[in-house]
Design a protein around this motif. Sequence first.
Motif, PDB file in Angstrom:
ATOM      1  N   ALA A 120       0.694  -1.245  -0.061  1.00 41.12           N
ATOM      2  CA  ALA A 120       0.051  -0.257  -0.175  1.00 41.12           C
ATOM      3  C   ALA A 120       0.627   1.260   0.018  1.00 41.12           C
ATOM      4  O   ALA A 120       0.133   2.361  -0.301  1.00 41.12           O
ATOM      5  N   ALA A 121       2.292   1.172   0.090  1.00 39.27           N
ATOM      6  CA  ALA A 121       3.032   2.437   0.373  1.00 39.27           C
ATOM      7  C   ALA A 121       3.186   2.796  -0.982  1.00 39.27           C
ATOM      8  O   ALA A 121       3.764   2.259  -1.787  1.00 39.27           O
ATOM      9  N   PRO A 122       2.550   4.187  -1.215  1.00 34.90           N
ATOM     10  CA  PRO A 122       2.987   4.717  -2.429  1.00 34.90           C
ATOM     11  C   PRO A 122       4.395   5.325  -2.450  1.00 34.90           C
ATOM     12  O   PRO A 122       4.765   6.019  -1.539  1.00 34.90           O
ATOM     13  N   ASP A 123       4.948   5.539  -3.655  1.00 37.32           N
ATOM     14  CA  ASP A 123       6.030   6.368  -4.074  1.00 37.32           C
ATOM     15  C   ASP A 123       7.365   6.095  -3.046  1.00 37.32           C
ATOM     16  O   ASP A 123       7.736   6.922  -2.571  1.00 37.32           O
ATOM     17  N   VAL A 124       7.509   4.726  -2.800  1.00 35.12           N
ATOM     18  CA  VAL A 124       8.594   4.389  -1.826  1.00 35.12           C
ATOM     19  C   VAL A 124       9.565   3.688  -2.648  1.00 35.12           C
ATOM     20  O   VAL A 124       9.273   2.714  -3.569  1.00 35.12           O
ATOM     21  N   ASP A 125      10.789   3.470  -2.107  1.00 36.45           N
ATOM     22  CA  ASP A 125      11.783   2.435  -2.481  1.00 36.45           C
ATOM     23  C   ASP A 125      11.386   1.022  -1.923  1.00 36.45           C
ATOM     24  O   ASP A 125      11.707   1.085  -0.745  1.00 36.45           O
ATOM     25  N   ARG A 126      10.597   0.362  -2.518  1.00 39.03           N
ATOM     26  CA  ARG A 126      10.119  -0.949  -1.882  1.00 39.03           C
ATOM     27  C   ARG A 126      11.226  -2.039  -1.561  1.00 39.03           C
ATOM     28  O   ARG A 126      10.870  -2.404  -0.479  1.00 39.03           O
ATOM     29  N   ASP A 127      12.412  -2.135  -2.050  1.00 40.61           N
ATOM     30  CA  ASP A 127      13.451  -2.913  -1.653  1.00 40.61           C
ATOM     31  C   ASP A 127      13.834  -2.310  -0.233  1.00 40.61           C
ATOM     32  O   ASP A 127      14.199  -3.150   0.769  1.00 40.61           O
ATOM     33  N   ARG A 128      14.023  -0.998  -0.199  1.00 40.95           N
ATOM     34  CA  ARG A 128      14.213  -0.635   1.274  1.00 40.95           C
ATOM     35  C   ARG A 128      13.192  -0.817   2.245  1.00 40.95           C
ATOM     36  O   ARG A 128      13.666  -1.091   3.596  1.00 40.95           O
ATOM     37  N   PHE A 129      12.212  -0.524   1.743  1.00 42.16           N
ATOM     38  CA  PHE A 129      11.023  -0.540   2.934  1.00 42.16           C
ATOM     39  C   PHE A 129      10.679  -1.999   3.311  1.00 42.16           C
ATOM     40  O   PHE A 129      10.583  -2.352   4.155  1.00 42.16           O
TER      41      PHE A 129
END
Length: 462
Positions: free
Chosen positions: A424-433
């Motif tokens: 659900a997190a928009p506009d984030v670095d998904r690998d980092r998150f």
Amino acid sequence: MSPELISILVLVVVFVIATTRSVNMGALAFAAAFGVGTLVADLDADGIFAGFPGDLFVVLVGVTYLFAIARANGTTDWLVHAAVRLVRGRVALIPWVMFALTGALTAIGAVSPAAVAIVAPIALSFATRYSISPLLMGTMVVHGAQAGGFSPISIYGSIVNGIVEREKLPGSEIGLFLASLVANLLIAAVLFAVLGGRGLWARGAVAPQDGGAPGKGGTETTAPGTGTDAGTGTGTAEGTGGTAPAAVAVRPGEETGGTAEGLRLTPSRIATLVALVALVVAVLGFDLDAGLTAVTLAVALSTVWPDDSRRAVGEIAWSTVLLICGVLTYVGVLEEMGTITWAGEGVGGIGVPLLAAVLLCYIGALVSAFASSVGIMGALIPLAVPFLAQGEIGAAGMVAALAVSATVVDVSPFSTNGALVLAAAPDVDRDRFFRQLMVYGGIVVAAVPALAWLVLVVPRFG
């Protein structure tokens, strides 16, 4: 070497390769499920696919699809603006509002993943807009859901209390609820302090009529002497001490909330708000599947406003879907071949009740980080019956410790709730998150079972 031990070692190898070679862990897990299932467990394709989480696949796709449309047409901007007005511009209160909201939903009967699926996209959109750590916002939502998750009328509470009654163990419905509530509330308070909450208080209040965050055309009122935010939306806010992970800015062209024109309710936004309310009513009021309902509503919006939804399909978190479904399919192979039961029975046979109790709490936490929390409690509570019958350990305290241990770890990105937050997190670095959630989940798995055991089991409650 036993098949069960081989399956555990293969899982360790999957983690090592995914971490060191940057290969999608879900793809590796699918390959491992095929290899272990075929060569070690003697399963056919149907046996391997028995663990594929089809319901979670649809939830992840459906919810992220619907909220991608809401982001594209500016509905989430409008909701974020409304939330700021609700708390009189005090951004620091929003994580607690989201914690309380998800807690209230689960306490009155919502399934925890359904509550998280409803609240997380809005909460994380707010986090992006106001440079709040997505890890803070996401974990507050999940811990809020678990805080209310064991009320006497909740799904989790009803199931666990039913297991206790079936096993003829003494129990305490209120004690179970309070144990989960207090544990998650304390964890949330620590997270808020560590992940930038103090810096949020230092910011003061933003001006609700602007609808913007610092560095995005909005203005902000700060407390005297605290200074202003970093201003770019890409770093940590002043006053956080560098504890909050760097936030990322909204992509060019996506900011619609900075003007009065951008904040007005258009027909597409009204329809999207109606769809979100319909999702809540369908899931909570009629017990319909959250994923199928979200897909249906998203398709209806796409049909009427195709321009708004054209890019939404591309914003579905496909890499997250592959990751979660692959890992859970492998966990399903472990369950099919009896690895989890093998580990639990081995611990249950230990002759020292207190040692067996803490090991069962750790097994519950570790397995639940990848599988069903309620399912693992349903398996572990009966395994605890033999040494609970000896009278050296309080049954109510042991059940509460297992419940807390098996549910607080739902922040893991491999659990349903953690996966929903990640998707659900928009506009984030998904690998980092993803790495942040995995590290935090590991800390919870390592620390909480021991603390729950120390507080609830050692004093022999119940």
